[in-house]
Every structure is written in C-alpha cells, then in structure tokens.
Design a protein around this motif. Structure first.
Motif, PDB file in Angstrom:
ATOM      1  N   GLY A 128       0.782  -1.203   0.089  1.00  0.00           N
ATOM      2  CA  GLY A 128       0.026   0.066   0.036  1.00  0.00           C
ATOM      3  C   GLY A 128       0.812   1.338  -0.187  1.00  0.00           C
ATOM      4  O   GLY A 128       1.967   1.201   0.009  1.00  0.00           O
ATOM      5  N   ASN A 129       0.170   2.488  -0.213  1.00  0.00           N
ATOM      6  CA  ASN A 129       1.098   3.529  -0.179  1.00  0.00           C
ATOM      7  C   ASN A 129       0.050   4.760   0.597  1.00  0.00           C
ATOM      8  O   ASN A 129      -1.199   4.395   0.880  1.00  0.00           O
ATOM      9  CB  ASN A 129       1.192   4.035  -1.477  1.00  0.00           C
ATOM     10  CG  ASN A 129       2.063   3.170  -2.358  1.00  0.00           C
ATOM     11  OD1 ASN A 129       2.929   2.999  -1.960  1.00  0.00           O
ATOM     12  ND2 ASN A 129       1.661   2.591  -3.524  1.00  0.00           N
ATOM     13  N   VAL A 130       0.862   5.636   1.233  1.00  0.00           N
ATOM     14  CA  VAL A 130       0.313   6.750   1.660  1.00  0.00           C
ATOM     15  C   VAL A 130      -0.381   7.988   0.562  1.00  0.00           C
ATOM     16  O   VAL A 130       0.095   7.837  -0.506  1.00  0.00           O
ATOM     17  CB  VAL A 130       1.004   7.774   2.631  1.00  0.00           C
ATOM     18  CG1 VAL A 130       1.672   6.730   3.609  1.00  0.00           C
ATOM     19  CG2 VAL A 130       2.268   8.191   1.836  1.00  0.00           C
ATOM     20  N   ILE A 131      -1.277   8.696   1.034  1.00  0.00           N
ATOM     21  CA  ILE A 131      -1.816   9.530   0.143  1.00  0.00           C
ATOM     22  C   ILE A 131      -1.484  11.030   0.755  1.00  0.00           C
ATOM     23  O   ILE A 131      -1.802  11.264   1.941  1.00  0.00           O
ATOM     24  CB  ILE A 131      -3.334   9.540   0.171  1.00  0.00           C
ATOM     25  CG1 ILE A 131      -3.822   7.957  -0.533  1.00  0.00           C
ATOM     26  CG2 ILE A 131      -3.930  10.771  -0.812  1.00  0.00           C
ATOM     27  CD1 ILE A 131      -5.392   7.737  -0.223  1.00  0.00           C
ATOM     28  N   VAL A 132      -0.700  11.866  -0.305  1.00  0.00           N
ATOM     29  CA  VAL A 132      -0.254  13.025   0.124  1.00  0.00           C
ATOM     30  C   VAL A 132      -1.426  14.103  -0.330  1.00  0.00           C
ATOM     31  O   VAL A 132      -1.356  14.111  -1.620  1.00  0.00           O
ATOM     32  CB  VAL A 132       1.023  13.504  -0.495  1.00  0.00           C
ATOM     33  CG1 VAL A 132       1.418  14.752   0.070  1.00  0.00           C
ATOM     34  CG2 VAL A 132       1.930  12.241   0.045  1.00  0.00           C
ATOM     35  N   GLY A 133      -2.062  14.546   0.759  1.00  0.00           N
ATOM     36  CA  GLY A 133      -3.119  15.672   0.062  1.00  0.00           C
ATOM     37  C   GLY A 133      -2.559  17.143   0.173  1.00  0.00           C
ATOM     38  O   GLY A 133      -1.250  17.371   0.529  1.00  0.00           O
ATOM     39  N   ASN A 134      -3.311  18.072  -0.029  1.00  0.00           N
ATOM     40  CA  ASN A 134      -2.902  19.457   0.283  1.00  0.00           C
ATOM     41  C   ASN A 134      -2.413  19.673   1.688  1.00  0.00           C
ATOM     42  O   ASN A 134      -1.329  20.458   1.639  1.00  0.00           O
ATOM     43  CB  ASN A 134      -3.980  20.658  -0.016  1.00  0.00           C
ATOM     44  CG  ASN A 134      -4.337  20.367  -1.410  1.00  0.00           C
ATOM     45  OD1 ASN A 134      -3.315  20.154  -2.249  1.00  0.00           O
ATOM     46  ND2 ASN A 134      -5.563  20.707  -1.873  1.00  0.00           N
ATOM     47  N   ASN A 135      -2.988  19.124   2.525  1.00  0.00           N
ATOM     48  CA  ASN A 135      -2.705  19.653   4.105  1.00  0.00           C
ATOM     49  C   ASN A 135      -2.349  18.314   4.925  1.00  0.00           C
ATOM     50  O   ASN A 135      -2.432  18.348   6.076  1.00  0.00           O
ATOM     51  CB  ASN A 135      -3.664  20.799   4.566  1.00  0.00           C
ATOM     52  CG  ASN A 135      -5.053  19.905   4.607  1.00  0.00           C
ATOM     53  OD1 ASN A 135      -5.480  18.955   3.985  1.00  0.00           O
ATOM     54  ND2 ASN A 135      -5.972  21.133   5.039  1.00  0.00           N
ATOM     55  N   SER A 136      -2.496  17.239   4.471  1.00  0.00           N
ATOM     56  CA  SER A 136      -2.449  16.036   5.141  1.00  0.00           C
ATOM     57  C   SER A 136      -1.659  14.827   4.484  1.00  0.00           C
ATOM     58  O   SER A 136      -1.858  14.513   3.080  1.00  0.00           O
ATOM     59  CB  SER A 136      -3.508  15.392   5.866  1.00  0.00           C
ATOM     60  OG  SER A 136      -4.590  15.234   4.936  1.00  0.00           O
ATOM     61  N   GLU A 182       2.548  23.306   4.892  1.00  0.00           N
ATOM     62  CA  GLU A 182       3.477  23.321   3.851  1.00  0.00           C
ATOM     63  C   GLU A 182       3.489  21.967   3.001  1.00  0.00           C
ATOM     64  O   GLU A 182       3.774  20.906   3.599  1.00  0.00           O
ATOM     65  CB  GLU A 182       4.674  23.655   4.335  1.00  0.00           C
ATOM     66  CG  GLU A 182       5.017  24.829   4.976  1.00  0.00           C
ATOM     67  CD  GLU A 182       6.283  25.252   5.318  1.00  0.00           C
ATOM     68  OE1 GLU A 182       7.409  24.734   4.894  1.00  0.00           O
ATOM     69  OE2 GLU A 182       6.325  25.969   6.497  1.00  0.00           O
ATOM     70  N   PHE A 183       3.096  21.794   1.752  1.00  0.00           N
ATOM     71  CA  PHE A 183       3.214  20.900   0.963  1.00  0.00           C
ATOM     72  C   PHE A 183       4.458  20.112   0.936  1.00  0.00           C
ATOM     73  O   PHE A 183       4.689  18.867   1.029  1.00  0.00           O
ATOM     74  CB  PHE A 183       2.756  20.978  -0.358  1.00  0.00           C
ATOM     75  CG  PHE A 183       2.644  19.892  -1.158  1.00  0.00           C
ATOM     76  CD1 PHE A 183       1.649  18.777  -1.078  1.00  0.00           C
ATOM     77  CD2 PHE A 183       3.777  19.509  -2.111  1.00  0.00           C
ATOM     78  CE1 PHE A 183       1.583  17.627  -1.728  1.00  0.00           C
ATOM     79  CE2 PHE A 183       3.910  18.263  -3.031  1.00  0.00           C
ATOM     80  CZ  PHE A 183       2.625  17.336  -2.744  1.00  0.00           C
ATOM     81  N   SER A 184       5.819  20.988   1.003  1.00  0.00           N
ATOM     82  CA  SER A 184       7.062  20.743   0.830  1.00  0.00           C
ATOM     83  C   SER A 184       7.412  19.571   2.036  1.00  0.00           C
ATOM     84  O   SER A 184       7.887  18.632   1.975  1.00  0.00           O
ATOM     85  CB  SER A 184       7.958  21.540   0.726  1.00  0.00           C
ATOM     86  OG  SER A 184       7.767  22.502   1.952  1.00  0.00           O
TER      87      SER A 184
END
Length: 165
Positions: free
Chosen positions: A95-103, A116-118
């Motif tokens: 599986g993989n994590v999901i990187v959103g705009n703020n989480s 901060e997305f970075s």
C-alpha cells in the motif's frame, strides 16, 4: 453448548494496541468474559500463560518500533501511532500513503497535517525510505510472526489442553 465447545467455536479475540492485529484472548481478556471458568483448568491456564508471554513480546516490539520511528521522524510533527500502523501495514501487506494538500493519510489514519506541501512531501518520502529499512522490516516481520504464532498456539495447544480435560 458447553463452555469449552463455545470457546473453541467462537475463538474469542482482541486487537493489539496501535496495530489493530487480531489475536486470541489472553488471560486478562478471558477473566472478563463468559469463559472465565476455563481459567480453573490448570493445563489450559499454563498454555494461556505462554500466549500472554508471546503477547508481551509483541508489545515490546511495538514499543521498539515506536521508538525507532520517533527517532527517525524527530524533525517532523507526525501522529506516531498512526505512523506505526501505516509502516506495519505497508511492510506486511503493501500500500501507499496519500499526500493531500494539508495531510498525509493511510486508510483512515491521518499521519501528518500541515500547510506546507514540501514538509508533507518530505514526510511521505521518509515513509517510503523507512519501509525498506532492515531494522523496521525486521520488527514488523517479527510482530507478524508472533501474532501468527499466537493463533497457532491457540489452535494446537489451547485446544488440546481443553480437549484433554
């Protein structure tokens, strides 16, 4: 149905802290259930103590995993328990994590939040690296092995101890 047959059919279980792995009920769990009378059987009780010991080893490994992750992610604000769950699941099941705009999310667990997305991207990148770390993989594999061993112990030794009585 007598209590032994009911116990063997139902296979009472509980979930291990943080990782949500289902394992057979330990002594404490049975003490607070309809099956507490089984604890009067000395053979069964001895076998249950072995199960308790294996569960303690799992807890020790989970604590070690938390310490390792706390060290490796010390520069970031993460939910350590959700991170441990995520790493364990990714190592053992994929599986993989999901990187959103703020989480950053895995399944329904929020691992990190931020504006901060970075910074979130750095955490996601570190998670990706950590899942291949030898020590982390070894800890996760050991936890899985011990959890599987608990069920094997239930199916062989606890069952035999009850059937012999």
């Amino acid at each position: 149905m007598d209590v032994v047959k009911e116990y063997l059919n139902l296979k009472p279980s509980k979930k291990i802290k943080i990782l949500d792995i289902e394992i057979p009920c330990d002594t404490e769990c049975l003490r607070n259930s309809n099956f507490k009378e089984l604890l009067n059987n000395e053979n069964f009780k001895e076998q249950l103590e072995i199960l308790d010991g294996l569960e303690n080893l799992i807890d020790d490994n989970i604590n070690t995993l938390l310490q390792e992750l706390e060290f490796k992610f010390s520069n970031y604000r993460v939910n350590l328990e959700n991170l441990a769950y995520t790493i364990y699941k990714i190592v053992e099941e994929g599986g993989n994590v999901i990187v959103g705009n703020n989480s950053i999310i895995f399944e329904d667990k929020v691992i990190a939040k931020g504006d901060e997305f970075s910074s979130l991207y750095e955490v996601a990148k570190l998670i990706d690296e950590i899942k291949n770390d030898e020590n982390i993989r070894s800890l996760c594999d050991e936890i899985k092995y011990l959890a599987d061993s608990l069920w094997e112990h239930f199916n062989k030794n606890l069952r035999r101890a009850l059937n012999e009585s």
